[in-house]
Design a protein around this motif. Sequence first.
Motif, PDB file in Angstrom:
ATOM      1  N   UNK A   1      11.051 -12.383 -11.257  1.00 32.33           N
ATOM      2  CA  UNK A   1       9.971 -12.441 -11.964  1.00 32.33           C
ATOM      3  C   UNK A   1      10.563 -14.103 -13.315  1.00 32.33           C
ATOM      4  N   UNK A   2      11.202 -12.282 -13.973  1.00 34.64           N
ATOM      5  CA  UNK A   2      11.093 -12.991 -15.492  1.00 34.64           C
ATOM      6  C   UNK A   2      12.453 -13.743 -15.888  1.00 34.64           C
ATOM      7  N   UNK A   3      13.331 -13.661 -14.254  1.00 35.32           N
ATOM      8  CA  UNK A   3      14.961 -14.093 -14.932  1.00 35.32           C
ATOM      9  C   UNK A   3      15.172 -15.069 -15.824  1.00 35.32           C
ATOM     10  N   UNK A   4      14.105 -16.297 -14.963  1.00 36.57           N
ATOM     11  CA  UNK A   4      14.306 -17.710 -16.259  1.00 36.57           C
ATOM     12  C   UNK A   4      14.052 -17.433 -17.600  1.00 36.57           C
ATOM     13  N   UNK A   5      13.078 -16.090 -17.876  1.00 34.15           N
ATOM     14  CA  UNK A   5      12.783 -16.451 -18.961  1.00 34.15           C
ATOM     15  C   UNK A   5      14.079 -15.498 -20.239  1.00 34.15           C
ATOM     16  N   UNK A   6      14.598 -15.426 -19.138  1.00 29.19           N
ATOM     17  CA  UNK A   6      15.850 -14.155 -20.144  1.00 29.19           C
ATOM     18  C   UNK A   6      17.040 -14.701 -20.416  1.00 29.19           C
ATOM     19  N   UNK A   7      17.734 -14.304 -21.881  1.00 27.33           N
ATOM     20  CA  UNK A   7      19.028 -15.621 -21.991  1.00 27.33           C
ATOM     21  C   UNK A   7      20.314 -14.441 -21.714  1.00 27.33           C
ATOM     22  N   UNK A   8      20.195 -13.196 -21.995  1.00 28.42           N
ATOM     23  CA  UNK A   8      21.040 -12.581 -21.091  1.00 28.42           C
ATOM     24  C   UNK A   8      19.972 -11.101 -20.767  1.00 28.42           C
ATOM     25  N   UNK A   9      21.080 -10.599 -19.223  1.00 29.60           N
ATOM     26  CA  UNK A   9      19.913  -9.553 -18.714  1.00 29.60           C
ATOM     27  C   UNK A   9      21.160  -8.416 -18.219  1.00 29.60           C
ATOM     28  N   UNK A  10      21.163  -6.964 -18.963  1.00 30.32           N
ATOM     29  CA  UNK A  10      21.673  -5.709 -19.105  1.00 30.32           C
ATOM     30  C   UNK A  10      22.030  -4.715 -18.255  1.00 30.32           C
ATOM     31  N   UNK A  11      21.617  -4.907 -16.897  1.00 35.67           N
ATOM     32  CA  UNK A  11      21.646  -3.689 -15.789  1.00 35.67           C
ATOM     33  C   UNK A  11      22.874  -3.055 -16.145  1.00 35.67           C
ATOM     34  N   UNK A  12      23.002  -1.944 -15.888  1.00 31.92           N
ATOM     35  CA  UNK A  12      24.378  -1.262 -15.013  1.00 31.92           C
ATOM     36  C   UNK A  12      24.586  -1.880 -13.742  1.00 31.92           C
ATOM     37  N   UNK A  13      25.591  -1.445 -12.664  1.00 30.33           N
ATOM     38  CA  UNK A  13      25.903  -1.179 -11.984  1.00 30.33           C
ATOM     39  C   UNK A  13      25.202  -1.240 -10.704  1.00 30.33           C
TER      40      UNK A  13
ATOM     41  N   UNK B   1      18.588  -6.244  -6.704  1.00 29.75           N
ATOM     42  CA  UNK B   1      18.993  -6.954  -5.549  1.00 29.75           C
ATOM     43  C   UNK B   1      19.157  -7.127  -4.337  1.00 29.75           C
ATOM     44  N   UNK B   2      19.317  -5.634  -3.856  1.00 36.07           N
ATOM     45  CA  UNK B   2      19.629  -5.198  -2.992  1.00 36.07           C
ATOM     46  C   UNK B   2      20.821  -5.746  -2.124  1.00 36.07           C
ATOM     47  N   UNK B   3      21.780  -5.660  -2.698  1.00 35.40           N
ATOM     48  CA  UNK B   3      23.714  -6.321  -2.342  1.00 35.40           C
ATOM     49  C   UNK B   3      24.067  -5.616  -3.583  1.00 35.40           C
ATOM     50  N   UNK B   4      25.223  -4.737  -2.003  1.00 34.18           N
ATOM     51  CA  UNK B   4      26.327  -4.068  -3.029  1.00 34.18           C
ATOM     52  C   UNK B   4      27.025  -3.920  -3.525  1.00 34.18           C
ATOM     53  N   UNK B   5      27.699  -5.024  -2.691  1.00 35.73           N
ATOM     54  CA  UNK B   5      28.747  -6.302  -3.705  1.00 35.73           C
ATOM     55  C   UNK B   5      28.927  -6.503  -5.862  1.00 35.73           C
ATOM     56  N   UNK B   6      29.334  -5.511  -6.225  1.00 36.39           N
ATOM     57  CA  UNK B   6      28.750  -6.155  -7.359  1.00 36.39           C
ATOM     58  C   UNK B   6      28.859  -7.945  -7.707  1.00 36.39           C
ATOM     59  N   UNK B   7      30.729  -8.123  -7.525  1.00 40.59           N
ATOM     60  CA  UNK B   7      30.213  -9.713  -8.254  1.00 40.59           C
ATOM     61  C   UNK B   7      29.637 -10.329  -7.543  1.00 40.59           C
ATOM     62  N   UNK B   8      28.602 -10.271  -6.125  1.00 45.17           N
ATOM     63  CA  UNK B   8      27.920 -10.837  -5.369  1.00 45.17           C
ATOM     64  C   UNK B   8      26.816 -10.988  -5.729  1.00 45.17           C
ATOM     65  N   UNK B   9      26.258 -10.039  -6.545  1.00 41.19           N
ATOM     66  CA  UNK B   9      24.687  -9.162  -6.988  1.00 41.19           C
ATOM     67  C   UNK B   9      24.991  -9.871  -7.948  1.00 41.19           C
ATOM     68  N   UNK B  10      25.978  -9.872  -9.165  1.00 42.61           N
ATOM     69  CA  UNK B  10      25.819 -10.356  -9.962  1.00 42.61           C
ATOM     70  C   UNK B  10      25.899 -12.198 -10.768  1.00 42.61           C
ATOM     71  N   UNK B  11      26.077 -12.486  -9.269  1.00 46.91           N
ATOM     72  CA  UNK B  11      26.372 -14.001  -8.849  1.00 46.91           C
ATOM     73  C   UNK B  11      24.862 -14.530  -8.328  1.00 46.91           C
ATOM     74  N   UNK B  12      24.363 -14.082  -7.632  1.00 46.53           N
ATOM     75  CA  UNK B  12      22.524 -13.887  -7.018  1.00 46.53           C
ATOM     76  C   UNK B  12      22.067 -13.980  -8.770  1.00 46.53           C
TER      77      UNK B  12
END
Length: 308
Positions: free
Chosen positions: A181-193, A200-211
């Motif tokens: 819910x906060x993502x729209x106010x975040x300029x940079x988000x720094x999770x590890x894989x 995200x509940x998505x195993x593929x890192x590229x797909x999860x990052x794109x989401x």
Amino acid sequence: MTDLDLLVLGDANPDLVLTGDVVPEFGQIEKLVDGAHLVIGGSGAITACAAARLGLRTAFVGVVGDDLFGRFMLDALRDRGVGTSGAVVDPERATGLSVILSSGDDRAILTSEGTIADLRGELVDPDLLASARHVHVSSYFLQCRLQRALPSLFDRAHRAGASTSVDPNWDPSGSWDGVMDLLGRIDCFFPNSNELRAITGIDEVDVAAKALAEHAGVIAVKFGQGGGLAMSGDEVARSQAIPAEVVDTTGAGDSFDAGFIAGRLEGWSLQRCLALGVACGTLSTRAIGGTQAQPTMEEALAVLEGLG
């Protein structure tokens, strides 16, 4: 005219780092470790130290207790050039502590929460917030009392011309709620894989990052084996791991955050920001603890130049 390059909101607690090839075992079985080191801990404190080491004018806001560990943290932050005038000392609460068993490229962590989650929105000095070019929040899932104030704090930061970032770190509750819910106010988000997959509940890192990149400005993902991935809209950057003799990975992700932020404040490309983040994270693993081997900007740039 801003007074600060970076304001960090978050956690400050010592890390007691135990080193050795040891697996703890119940049943009152005693095992010997190779060493024990009391060092600066807390994602926010480590990020602040890394940024100051890179030459950024940095301040930290968080809560510590009026005790041995709290005084240790504030003294250590000041020794590394981090401003602590906005930090809060609570005489009624104990400072948190993390005990880390480090085996080089992996670690196990036990944390006594203490004041780690005690920062609240009303404790953040509005003038300090307005003076920063960038506002970073560490350990989102541990900052339970701060979470509800973050939309307002980030809106105020944006109105003052600052950019924002969040490092979620691990969610001990396993719920992973709220950050989307906060993502729209975040300029940079720094999770590890691993955090990215859990959020995200998505195993593929590229797909999860794109989401996630569809909601936040920049998603910069840290890989446990080194290297990283960054996305901004349709732009994708990748950085390979940098060869290093790893001593301790504690805080490497926090040093990555500081490097990426420093590059952003310089107006660098997504690829160069990512490369600087990876360099800072990698170089920080050369010694025990999260801050002992953090590089200067000159050291980090020398590594990048050596890699071409």
